[in-house]
Design a protein around this motif. Structure first.
Motif, short mmCIF file in Angstrom:
data_model
loop_
_atom_site.label_atom_id
_atom_site.label_comp_id
_atom_site.label_asym_id
_atom_site.label_seq_id
_atom_site.Cartn_x
_atom_site.Cartn_y
_atom_site.Cartn_z
N ASP A 231 0.87 -1.18 0.00
CA ASP A 231 0.00 0.00 0.00
C ASP A 231 0.91 1.23 0.00
OD1 ASP A 231 -2.17 -1.77 0.09
OD2 ASP A 231 -2.07 -1.87 2.28
N ASN A 232 0.66 2.14 0.94
CA ASN A 232 1.54 3.31 0.98
C ASN A 232 2.55 3.20 2.12
OD1 ASN A 232 2.33 5.78 -0.20
ND2 ASN A 232 1.29 6.90 1.45
N MET A 261 4.84 8.63 2.84
CA MET A 261 4.52 7.23 3.12
C MET A 261 4.52 7.00 4.63
SD MET A 261 6.91 5.48 0.18
CE MET A 261 6.18 3.84 0.20
N GLU A 262 3.88 5.93 5.02
CA GLU A 262 3.92 5.52 6.42
C GLU A 262 5.13 4.61 6.59
OE1 GLU A 262 0.91 3.01 9.16
OE2 GLU A 262 0.00 4.17 7.54
N VAL A 263 5.89 4.79 7.66
CA VAL A 263 7.10 3.99 7.85
C VAL A 263 6.91 3.02 9.01
CG1 VAL A 263 9.56 4.09 8.47
CG2 VAL A 263 8.59 5.80 6.89
N GLU A 264 7.22 1.76 8.76
CA GLU A 264 7.17 0.75 9.84
C GLU A 264 8.53 0.08 9.92
OE1 GLU A 264 4.14 -2.19 9.12
OE2 GLU A 264 2.51 -0.73 9.41
N GLU A 275 3.09 -11.18 1.07
CA GLU A 275 2.07 -10.12 1.11
C GLU A 275 2.58 -8.77 0.60
OE1 GLU A 275 0.41 -9.98 5.06
OE2 GLU A 275 0.34 -12.18 5.14
N PHE A 276 3.89 -8.68 0.30
CA PHE A 276 4.43 -7.39 -0.12
C PHE A 276 4.31 -7.18 -1.63
CE2 PHE A 276 7.00 -8.29 3.80
CZ PHE A 276 6.37 -7.34 4.60
N GLU A 277 4.23 -5.89 -2.02
CA GLU A 277 4.10 -5.56 -3.45
C GLU A 277 5.45 -5.36 -4.12
OE1 GLU A 277 1.77 -2.01 -3.05
OE2 GLU A 277 0.09 -3.14 -2.20
N GLU A 278 6.39 -4.81 -3.34
CA GLU A 278 7.71 -4.52 -3.90
C GLU A 278 8.76 -4.80 -2.83
OE1 GLU A 278 8.01 -0.50 -5.54
OE2 GLU A 278 5.85 -0.49 -5.90
N ALA A 279 9.98 -5.10 -3.27
CA ALA A 279 11.07 -5.29 -2.32
C ALA A 279 12.35 -4.76 -2.93
CB ALA A 279 11.22 -6.77 -1.97
N GLY A 280 13.28 -4.34 -2.06
CA GLY A 280 14.56 -3.84 -2.56
C GLY A 280 15.65 -4.04 -1.53
N LEU A 281 16.89 -4.13 -2.01
CA LEU A 281 18.05 -4.16 -1.12
C LEU A 281 18.63 -2.77 -1.07
CD1 LEU A 281 19.74 -7.47 -2.30
CD2 LEU A 281 18.07 -7.09 -0.47
N CYS A 282 18.96 -2.30 0.12
CA CYS A 282 19.50 -0.95 0.18
C CYS A 282 20.81 -0.91 0.93
CB CYS A 282 18.48 0.01 0.78
SG CYS A 282 18.21 -0.21 2.53
N GLU A 308 11.47 -7.51 -14.42
CA GLU A 308 11.99 -6.65 -15.50
C GLU A 308 12.47 -5.30 -15.01
OE1 GLU A 308 12.85 -7.32 -18.60
OE2 GLU A 308 12.37 -9.36 -17.96
N LYS A 309 11.70 -4.71 -14.06
CA LYS A 309 12.10 -3.38 -13.59
C LYS A 309 11.68 -3.16 -12.14
CE LYS A 309 8.19 -1.05 -15.98
NZ LYS A 309 7.11 -1.42 -15.16
N MET A 310 12.18 -2.04 -11.59
CA MET A 310 11.83 -1.66 -10.22
C MET A 310 10.35 -1.40 -10.10
SD MET A 310 14.29 1.27 -8.71
CE MET A 310 16.03 0.94 -8.79
N GLY A 311 9.78 -1.70 -8.94
CA GLY A 311 8.40 -1.33 -8.67
C GLY A 311 8.27 0.19 -8.63
N PRO A 312 7.06 0.74 -8.83
CA PRO A 312 6.89 2.19 -8.94
C PRO A 312 7.26 2.97 -7.67
CG PRO A 312 4.76 1.05 -8.95
CD PRO A 312 5.81 0.01 -9.08
#
Ligand code: PLP
Ligand code: COI
Length: 339
Positions: A231-232, A261-264, A275-282, A308-312
């Motif tokens: 979500d957001n 965005m809300e941060v958790e 359950e997640f829409e996008e994931a990334g390594l930082c 193919e590409k990063m989530g929005p």
């Protein structure tokens, strides 16, 4: 300033020797005044504490050329303080934090021709490190230490740049509950070498380590923290045994204050991954590298953002972070240090 004749756009994440490194020695209980050196090899006792007992800590940060041609570094004060905590944990004297920042600026200035140009896709990676240098045969901390900063121009950490990566839930443990997972010590990376080679042999880009005590919660990969979007919400791991990533802490601020965005920051059960829409390594090296798939011993979790590409939302976080680092977007007070 004439830049080095390098194909900046095709650099990988590899060591290239530059002009100068910074070096300071700790002897008889104090650090010397430090200097820039053209010498890129180190001579030490075969019995040096770092060689026998891996007494070494390090940091990673970058220098960037901004859109208007300045050279800057990103939050070196946080690297200075994290390195001091890492050193304390291994019973090493900390290199003074104000001198750390000064050394970062000096060593970048001395290697200006190696700082990749704006828009090239490359950046300059700085590797501050400290190690026990005198001979030690019984298990105890060294008395003498060396602090250095080497610089090297780098491209993307993962081959393929912004292409989503595939992670494997590791078969091995990275950090014991009361161990050294939260500090940046070479020993944490030594233990990951077998695990990462094994993951590569099986066709994965990296390991995602679960918590060692229960193996039911997400921790981090060998070289980056992990972030999720739903979500957001910007969701990251709270754990005493992961490295407190400066990139992740910066992204938490950006998610809340720039992107609304809300941060958790909380425990994340492996079961929740689907359950997640996008994931990334930082991380400094990883910047934000999108994750397309996580494989948990046969169970495949494919994020809707695809391979193919990063989530929005990840893309927005990436654009804002790199925009701040490259001077296209106004930075929060104190984040950018001009060289
Ligand atoms: N976690 C690990 C294990 C790392 O090696 C790194 C790299 O520095 C990170 C996380 C990311 O930390 P940072 O954003 O401070 O570079
Ligand atoms: C960094 O991002 O600075 C690191 O130290 C990670 C390492 C795996 C290259």
């Amino acid at each position: 300033m004439t830049k080095q004749n390098i194909d900046w756009g095709n650099l990988g994440f590899n060591y290239i020797r530059t002009d100068k490194s910074y070096v300071s020695d700790y002897r008889n209980g104090s650090w010397d005044e430090g200097h820039l050196t053209p010498e890129h090899t180190i001579t030490m006792s075969e019995c040096a504490c770092v060689l026998q007992y891996s007494q070494s800590v390090f940091e990673g940060l970058k220098a960037y050329t901004t859109e208007d041609g300045r050279i800057v570094t990103f939050r070196p004060d946080l690297n200075a303080s994290r390195m001091a905590s890492s050193a304390a944990w291994l019973e090493m004297p900390a290199f003074p934090e104000d001198r750390f920042i000064d050394a970062v600026l000096r060593v970048v200035r001395a290697n200006e021709s190696w700082v990749p140009p704006y828009g090239s896709g490359a950046t300059m990676y700085l590797r501050p490190f400290e190690f026990g240098i005198n001979s030690v045969i019984g298990v105890k901390p060294a008395d003498d230490y060396q602090f250095r900063i080497l610089t090297t121009p780098v491209g993307p950490y993962f081959k393929g740049g912004a292409k989503p990566v595939t992670l494997k839930i590791a078969d091995f443990d990275r950090a014991a509950p009361r161990g050294t997972g939260h500090i940046k010590a070479g020993l944490n990376y030594a233990m990951s070498l077998h695990a990462i080679q094994q993951a590569h042999r099986e066709g994965f880009n990296e390991n995602l380590y679960p918590d060692s005590a229960t193996r039911t919660k997400v921790e981090e990969t060998g070289g980056a923290n992990i972030i999720f979007i739903r979500d957001n919400k910007f969701i990251t791991v709270a754990s005493p045994s992961i490295l407190p990533s400066i990139t992740r802490r910066s992204l938490e601020y950006i998610a809340e204050h720039y992107l609304g965005m809300e941060v958790e920051e909380r425990e994340i059960p492996l079961e929740e991954l689907s359950e997640f829409e996008e994931a990334g390594l930082c991380g400094t090296a990883a910047v934000i590298s999108p994750v397309g798939k996580i494989v948990d011993h046969g169970r495949e979790i494919c994020f809707p953002s695809g391979m193919e590409k990063m989530g929005p939302k990840t893309q927005k976080l990436y654009d804002t972070l790199t925009g701040i680092q490259m001077g296209r977007i106004e930075a929060p007070e104190g984040w950018i240090y001009e060289v």
